[in-house]
Design a protein around this motif. Structure first.
Motif, PDB file in Angstrom:
ATOM      1  N   ARG A 106     -10.165  -3.229  -0.243  1.00  0.00           N
ATOM      2  CA  ARG A 106     -10.892  -4.368   0.325  1.00  0.00           C
ATOM      3  C   ARG A 106     -10.003  -5.190   1.248  1.00  0.00           C
ATOM      4  NH1 ARG A 106     -12.129  -7.424  -5.031  1.00  0.00           N
ATOM      5  NH2 ARG A 106      -9.861  -7.274  -4.901  1.00  0.00           N
ATOM      6  N   ARG A 107      -8.717  -4.964   1.189  1.00  0.00           N
ATOM      7  CA  ARG A 107      -7.775  -5.766   1.956  1.00  0.00           C
ATOM      8  C   ARG A 107      -7.441  -5.106   3.291  1.00  0.00           C
ATOM      9  NH1 ARG A 107      -5.259  -9.709  -1.229  1.00  0.00           N
ATOM     10  NH2 ARG A 107      -5.773  -9.572  -3.458  1.00  0.00           N
ATOM     11  N   GLY A 108      -7.385  -5.921   4.355  1.00  0.00           N
ATOM     12  CA  GLY A 108      -7.094  -5.380   5.675  1.00  0.00           C
ATOM     13  C   GLY A 108      -8.240  -4.542   6.199  1.00  0.00           C
ATOM     14  N   ALA A 141      -8.328  -1.151   6.438  1.00  0.00           N
ATOM     15  CA  ALA A 141      -8.531   0.118   5.724  1.00  0.00           C
ATOM     16  C   ALA A 141      -7.968   0.102   4.317  1.00  0.00           C
ATOM     17  CB  ALA A 141      -7.911   1.269   6.523  1.00  0.00           C
ATOM     18  N   GLY A 142      -7.512  -1.065   3.859  1.00  0.00           N
ATOM     19  CA  GLY A 142      -6.994  -1.171   2.510  1.00  0.00           C
ATOM     20  C   GLY A 142      -5.483  -1.235   2.457  1.00  0.00           C
ATOM     21  N   MET A 143      -4.988  -1.584   1.279  1.00  0.00           N
ATOM     22  CA  MET A 143      -3.553  -1.680   1.032  1.00  0.00           C
ATOM     23  C   MET A 143      -3.183  -0.816  -0.160  1.00  0.00           C
ATOM     24  SD  MET A 143      -2.014  -3.872   3.122  1.00  0.00           S
ATOM     25  CE  MET A 143      -2.381  -5.241   4.232  1.00  0.00           C
ATOM     26  N   ALA A 144      -1.968  -0.284  -0.121  1.00  0.00           N
ATOM     27  CA  ALA A 144      -1.439   0.504  -1.234  1.00  0.00           C
ATOM     28  C   ALA A 144      -0.154  -0.149  -1.729  1.00  0.00           C
ATOM     29  CB  ALA A 144      -1.167   1.937  -0.794  1.00  0.00           C
ATOM     30  N   PHE A 145       0.140   0.075  -3.006  1.00  0.00           N
ATOM     31  CA  PHE A 145       1.314  -0.516  -3.642  1.00  0.00           C
ATOM     32  C   PHE A 145       2.064   0.576  -4.383  1.00  0.00           C
ATOM     33  CE2 PHE A 145      -2.296  -3.347  -3.446  1.00  0.00           C
ATOM     34  CZ  PHE A 145      -1.798  -4.410  -2.702  1.00  0.00           C
ATOM     35  N   ILE A 146       3.353   0.694  -4.111  1.00  0.00           N
ATOM     36  CA  ILE A 146       4.166   1.806  -4.614  1.00  0.00           C
ATOM     37  C   ILE A 146       5.417   1.262  -5.292  1.00  0.00           C
ATOM     38  CG2 ILE A 146       5.497   3.850  -3.951  1.00  0.00           C
ATOM     39  CD1 ILE A 146       3.644   4.030  -1.466  1.00  0.00           C
ATOM     40  N   THR A 147       5.806   1.855  -6.411  1.00  0.00           N
ATOM     41  CA  THR A 147       7.060   1.484  -7.054  1.00  0.00           C
ATOM     42  C   THR A 147       8.206   2.369  -6.558  1.00  0.00           C
ATOM     43  OG1 THR A 147       6.351   2.872  -8.922  1.00  0.00           O
ATOM     44  CG2 THR A 147       6.141   0.486  -9.172  1.00  0.00           C
ATOM     45  N   VAL A 182       4.722  -2.167  -0.127  1.00  0.00           N
ATOM     46  CA  VAL A 182       3.344  -2.444   0.284  1.00  0.00           C
ATOM     47  C   VAL A 182       3.051  -1.642   1.545  1.00  0.00           C
ATOM     48  CG1 VAL A 182       1.686  -4.230   0.921  1.00  0.00           C
ATOM     49  CG2 VAL A 182       3.554  -4.775  -0.660  1.00  0.00           C
ATOM     50  N   VAL A 183       1.877  -1.018   1.594  1.00  0.00           N
ATOM     51  CA  VAL A 183       1.511  -0.174   2.731  1.00  0.00           C
ATOM     52  C   VAL A 183       0.154  -0.600   3.279  1.00  0.00           C
ATOM     53  CG1 VAL A 183       1.235   2.190   3.566  1.00  0.00           C
ATOM     54  CG2 VAL A 183       2.685   1.736   1.572  1.00  0.00           C
ATOM     55  N   ASP A 184       0.091  -0.867   4.579  1.00  0.00           N
ATOM     56  CA  ASP A 184      -1.171  -1.105   5.279  1.00  0.00           C
ATOM     57  C   ASP A 184      -1.717   0.266   5.668  1.00  0.00           C
ATOM     58  OD1 ASP A 184      -3.129  -1.478   7.303  1.00  0.00           O
ATOM     59  OD2 ASP A 184      -2.308  -3.452   7.755  1.00  0.00           O
ATOM     60  N   LEU A 185      -2.808   0.681   5.044  1.00  0.00           N
ATOM     61  CA  LEU A 185      -3.320   2.035   5.256  1.00  0.00           C
ATOM     62  C   LEU A 185      -3.932   2.232   6.634  1.00  0.00           C
ATOM     63  CD1 LEU A 185      -4.948   2.675   1.751  1.00  0.00           C
ATOM     64  CD2 LEU A 185      -2.714   3.452   2.584  1.00  0.00           C
ATOM     65  N   ASP A 186      -4.234   1.159   7.329  1.00  0.00           N
ATOM     66  CA  ASP A 186      -4.763   1.272   8.684  1.00  0.00           C
ATOM     67  C   ASP A 186      -3.646   1.513   9.694  1.00  0.00           C
ATOM     68  OD1 ASP A 186      -6.830   1.029  10.795  1.00  0.00           O
ATOM     69  OD2 ASP A 186      -5.738  -0.818  11.302  1.00  0.00           O
ATOM     70  N   SER A 187      -2.699   0.608   9.755  1.00  0.00           N
ATOM     71  CA  SER A 187      -1.614   0.704  10.736  1.00  0.00           C
ATOM     72  C   SER A 187      -0.499   1.636  10.290  1.00  0.00           C
ATOM     73  CB  SER A 187      -1.033  -0.687  10.997  1.00  0.00           C
ATOM     74  OG  SER A 187      -0.386  -1.186   9.824  1.00  0.00           O
ATOM     75  N   GLY A 188      -0.391   1.854   8.980  1.00  0.00           N
ATOM     76  CA  GLY A 188       0.710   2.654   8.458  1.00  0.00           C
ATOM     77  C   GLY A 188       1.979   1.842   8.252  1.00  0.00           C
ATOM     78  N   LEU A 212       1.985 -10.443  -2.183  1.00  0.00           N
ATOM     79  CA  LEU A 212       2.582  -9.174  -1.755  1.00  0.00           C
ATOM     80  C   LEU A 212       2.133  -8.765  -0.356  1.00  0.00           C
ATOM     81  CD1 LEU A 212       2.267  -6.961  -4.969  1.00  0.00           C
ATOM     82  CD2 LEU A 212       4.375  -7.890  -4.021  1.00  0.00           C
ATOM     83  N   VAL A 213       0.843  -8.942  -0.072  1.00  0.00           N
ATOM     84  CA  VAL A 213       0.287  -8.401   1.175  1.00  0.00           C
ATOM     85  C   VAL A 213       0.445  -9.342   2.357  1.00  0.00           C
ATOM     86  CG1 VAL A 213      -1.393  -7.040  -0.119  1.00  0.00           C
ATOM     87  CG2 VAL A 213      -2.059  -9.281   0.764  1.00  0.00           C
TER      88      VAL A 213
END
Length: 389
Positions: free
Chosen positions: A172-174, A176-182, A194-200, A273-274
């Motif tokens: 729902r964020r941005g 195309a969405g956001m991802a969170f990785i450890t 933190v990853v912006d799935l739209d821009s990369g 985070l985002v």
């Protein structure tokens, strides 16, 4: 006289044991540890050791096998009629000179709320330093079995010491969405990426924050034995693996995480985070120590009722934390030998890998104590996955 006394005691003890055995009533059994919950075998693996599992909304099951030292023919597979089959194909699973064009060593596979598979490639074989093009996130359209997105992590995000471990999503964020990785590195900085799935675009948060670092001199006990790094030619040393398990709350406001070498659960504000305008210090101010979770964990997961599931590798168990902070045991079973990754599926089951990670050679002076097969289990929880879309 002293030796004679010892012999007398020994023979008395032996006689007592024989008399006990002679008069044991039929069906007699001594009390023993009880199991909790019921687990079902979904698949077994007689080759390489698996770490991750995910289940699509249509019931397709995917697993992965990192290249840690076992012979790995494919690092990602789909379970088809109970057997692992290279996914998306065998060629893509063979490392190439250009690491960005193939899978190197995958630690996690996760289906997102839109029913797309994401592959988290560490870019590291046997925990070697990473190079650009290796650490990446790959999105696959499961309807077409086609790659639609490849995100390469820059070297200031995926450091040479980085080990990309697990991932969660809020679409729902941005745009195309956001991802969170450890980043669970055992010999470098730990963080949440933190990853912006739209821009990369990607960035590190909580870099080397105390909550993402292994507890100093941490000593877990697994199968009744202290677990430490035990090389054959050096003294034992504590395990130092940092931020590992990760789960997102049902409302998407909090990200839960924990280190592999530690017994505490933490959360941090997803809003902080985002937002790139929020400073690292301000992000750190939103971290909450949620408390002791009764044992050390590998994977975490959450459900639509805002409950958090935690593997507990010290007790062959999986626990569940309610929103009020109370814990209950979902599974406790001697077959749950190091529960690794968890996946809440639409069918009301919790799927998990049991891979005997603690029996690997590096913990036993190069002696491999693992016993095949490794297992993919499931247990009914009557819950649905978190779908932030």
């Amino acid at each position: 006289m002293f030796g004679h006394s010892l012999r007398q005691k020994f023979f008395c003890l032996l006689l007592s044991c024989l008399l006990f055995l002679a008069f044991v009533p039929p069906g007699y059994a001594l009390p023993q540890e009880k199991t909790v919950g019921r687990i079902e075998s979904v698949a077994s693996f007689n080759g390489a050791m698996p770490t991750g599992v995910t289940v699509s909304q249509r019931g397709r099951i995917f697993v992965n096998f990192p290249r840690w030292g076992d012979k790995v023919d494919y690092t990602v597979a789909e379970i088809v009629r109970g057997k692992a089959v290279a996914y998306p194909n065998a060629k893509f699973n063979r490392p190439q000179k250009d690491q960005s064009k193939s899978l190197v060593s995958v630690q996690s596979v996760v289906v997102d709320p839109l029913d797309r598979l994401w592959i988290l490639d560490t870019g590291s074989i046997q925990f070697a330093p990473t190079a650009y093009g290796g650490p990446k996130l790959i999105g696959i359209n499961l309807k077409q079995n086609r790659i639609f997105k490849t995100i390469l992590f820059p070297q200031d995000v995926a450091l040479p010491t980085t080990y990309l471990n697990d991932i969660r999503f809020d679409l729902r964020r941005g745009k195309a969405g956001m991802a969170f990785i450890t980043d669970s590195s055992g010999n470098g900085a730990n963080a949440i990426i933190v990853v912006d799935l739209d821009s990369g675009k990607s960035w590190r948060r909580l870099n080397d924050h105390p909550s993402t670092k292994a507890e100093p001199n941490f000593l877990p006990v697994v199968e009744g034995q202290p677990l430490m790094n035990r090389p054959p030619d050096k003294p034992p040393s504590p395990i130092t693996i940092g931020a590992d398990g990760i789960a997102i709350s049902a409302d998407g406001k909090q990200l839960f995480y924990c280190t592999l070498a530690g017994r505490r659960l933490y959360s941090v504000s997803v809003d902080a985070l985002v937002d790139e305008k929020v400073s690292d210090k301000e992000v750190a101010a939103t971290v909450k120590d949620v408390g002791d979770k009764g044992g050390a964990s590998d994977g975490l997961e959450s459900d639509a009722q805002n409950r958090v599931y935690l593997t507990n590798y010290e007790h062959n168990a999986i626990l569940r934390r309610s929103p009020d902070g109370m814990y209950e045991t979902v599974v406790h079973d001697p077959r749950v030998l190091w529960a690794d990754t968890l996946s809440v599926a639409n069918d009301g089951y919790l799927y998990f890998i049991a891979n005997q990670l603690h029996r690997q050679p590096q913990f036993h002076q190069k002696k491999d104590l693992r016993e095949k097969p490794y297992s993919l289990f499931r247990t009914r929880i009557n819950a649905k996955p978190v779908l932030l879309r």
